[in-house]
Design a protein around this motif. Sequence first.
Motif, mmCIF file in Angstrom:
data_model
loop_
_atom_site.group_PDB
_atom_site.id
_atom_site.type_symbol
_atom_site.label_atom_id
_atom_site.label_comp_id
_atom_site.label_asym_id
_atom_site.label_seq_id
_atom_site.Cartn_x
_atom_site.Cartn_y
_atom_site.Cartn_z
ATOM 1 N N MET A 163 31.054 38.385 41.033
ATOM 2 C CA MET A 163 31.946 37.334 40.544
ATOM 3 C C MET A 163 31.279 35.972 40.241
ATOM 4 O O MET A 163 31.661 34.894 40.045
ATOM 5 N N ALA A 164 30.063 36.164 40.214
ATOM 6 C CA ALA A 164 29.104 35.124 39.877
ATOM 7 C C ALA A 164 29.488 34.398 38.655
ATOM 8 O O ALA A 164 29.669 34.806 37.434
ATOM 9 N N GLY A 165 29.565 33.013 38.726
ATOM 10 C CA GLY A 165 29.822 32.141 37.458
ATOM 11 C C GLY A 165 31.282 32.337 37.123
ATOM 12 O O GLY A 165 31.730 31.465 36.106
ATOM 13 N N LEU A 166 32.224 32.860 37.829
ATOM 14 C CA LEU A 166 33.747 33.053 37.565
ATOM 15 C C LEU A 166 34.513 31.697 38.540
ATOM 16 O O LEU A 166 33.720 31.404 39.642
ATOM 17 N N PRO A 167 35.464 31.062 37.882
ATOM 18 C CA PRO A 167 36.101 30.089 38.499
ATOM 19 C C PRO A 167 36.914 30.503 39.790
ATOM 20 O O PRO A 167 37.446 31.743 39.913
ATOM 21 N N PRO A 168 37.348 29.709 40.570
ATOM 22 C CA PRO A 168 37.927 30.186 41.905
ATOM 23 C C PRO A 168 39.088 31.019 41.676
ATOM 24 O O PRO A 168 39.273 31.969 42.380
ATOM 25 N N ARG A 169 40.041 30.748 40.563
ATOM 26 C CA ARG A 169 41.158 31.556 40.430
ATOM 27 C C ARG A 169 40.888 33.143 40.303
ATOM 28 O O ARG A 169 41.405 33.876 40.422
ATOM 29 N N LEU A 170 39.680 33.251 39.351
ATOM 30 C CA LEU A 170 39.467 34.699 39.159
ATOM 31 C C LEU A 170 38.762 35.219 40.336
ATOM 32 O O LEU A 170 38.821 36.547 40.348
ATOM 33 N N ARG A 171 37.954 34.797 41.163
ATOM 34 C CA ARG A 171 37.348 34.955 42.340
ATOM 35 C C ARG A 171 38.465 35.612 43.303
ATOM 36 O O ARG A 171 38.321 36.531 43.760
ATOM 37 N N PHE A 172 39.650 34.565 43.233
ATOM 38 C CA PHE A 172 40.550 35.025 44.023
ATOM 39 C C PHE A 172 41.287 36.470 43.674
ATOM 40 O O PHE A 172 41.816 37.108 44.453
ATOM 41 N N LYS A 173 41.429 36.423 42.412
ATOM 42 C CA LYS A 173 42.190 37.580 41.943
ATOM 43 C C LYS A 173 41.575 38.821 42.162
ATOM 44 O O LYS A 173 41.894 39.767 42.545
ATOM 45 N N ALA A 174 40.101 38.589 41.947
ATOM 46 C CA ALA A 174 39.162 39.676 42.147
ATOM 47 C C ALA A 174 39.373 40.282 43.736
ATOM 48 O O ALA A 174 39.045 41.433 44.135
ATOM 49 N N ALA A 175 39.259 38.973 44.602
ATOM 50 C CA ALA A 175 39.308 39.331 45.969
ATOM 51 C C ALA A 175 40.438 40.027 46.301
ATOM 52 O O ALA A 175 40.531 40.935 47.121
#
Length: 274
Positions: A163-175
């Motif tokens: 998730m390096a460099g990804l915005p919070p919304r995509l970090r959340f989706k991946a999580a």
Amino acid sequence: MDPDSHAAGHRYRRIVLCADDFGMNPAVNAGILSLAGSGRLSATSLLVDGPAARRDTPALLASGLQIGLHLNFTESFGQPGLCLPLGRLIRAAWLGRLPDDAVRDAVRRQLALFQDITGREPDYVDGHQHVHQLPGIRDALLESLPAPCAGRPWIRDVGRPRMAGLPPRLRFKAAVIAGLGAAGLRRRAAARGHALNPGFLGVYDFKGGVPAYEGWMRRWLASCRDGDVLMCHPALGADATDTLSAQRQAEYEVLAGPLMGRLLVEHHLRIETI
């Protein structure tokens, strides 16, 4: 790019570039086969219930791609058996309310259909909307698969996203995706001897056309480690029945284009299989 070469003292790392949804429609099939022909993919996941699942079987088998089963419990094509909207499926799985017999029948039917279409067992298994990791489904899947041999079939692990460099919304989706059952699947699959990918890339919001996808691809490849899976959903041409058609075409344009080649070289990556 010479797969055995070194650049400026760097050793090339492997990336498994995997296109989902083969069989969804002719445009998806065409995009995947075109990218396979240009060496921009190493694997594709076959949606056996899809209306175009049998359409391009000879070309698929001749493509050199690893072919996996894209296990489906959420996309209705008129197939028999258990099929639910994703939210209902997740709730039922985590509440222990999925009927065991129906889940097992659905898994075995899709495995048998895969073999009927391709003439062989799948090289790996993943899930449409990542359903293969859900409680109940993962157990039926592992019970139904053949014993692993020479690393096959391997299992896609979505539980270790880069998730390096990804915005919070995509970090959340991946999580959230990872939290739906990846750790449990990993433990069970490893105990049975199945190989799994070390990391996972490709989660985004299916928006933004070519500019957005180029930006995500830069971030994903920059954070890729050896053996990671990067999922994609390309298509060559439009399909009026597909709500993701425009973004699929944007993915194809980026994956087939010169930027992708430059990024692979820049980050010392080569497209391979597990």
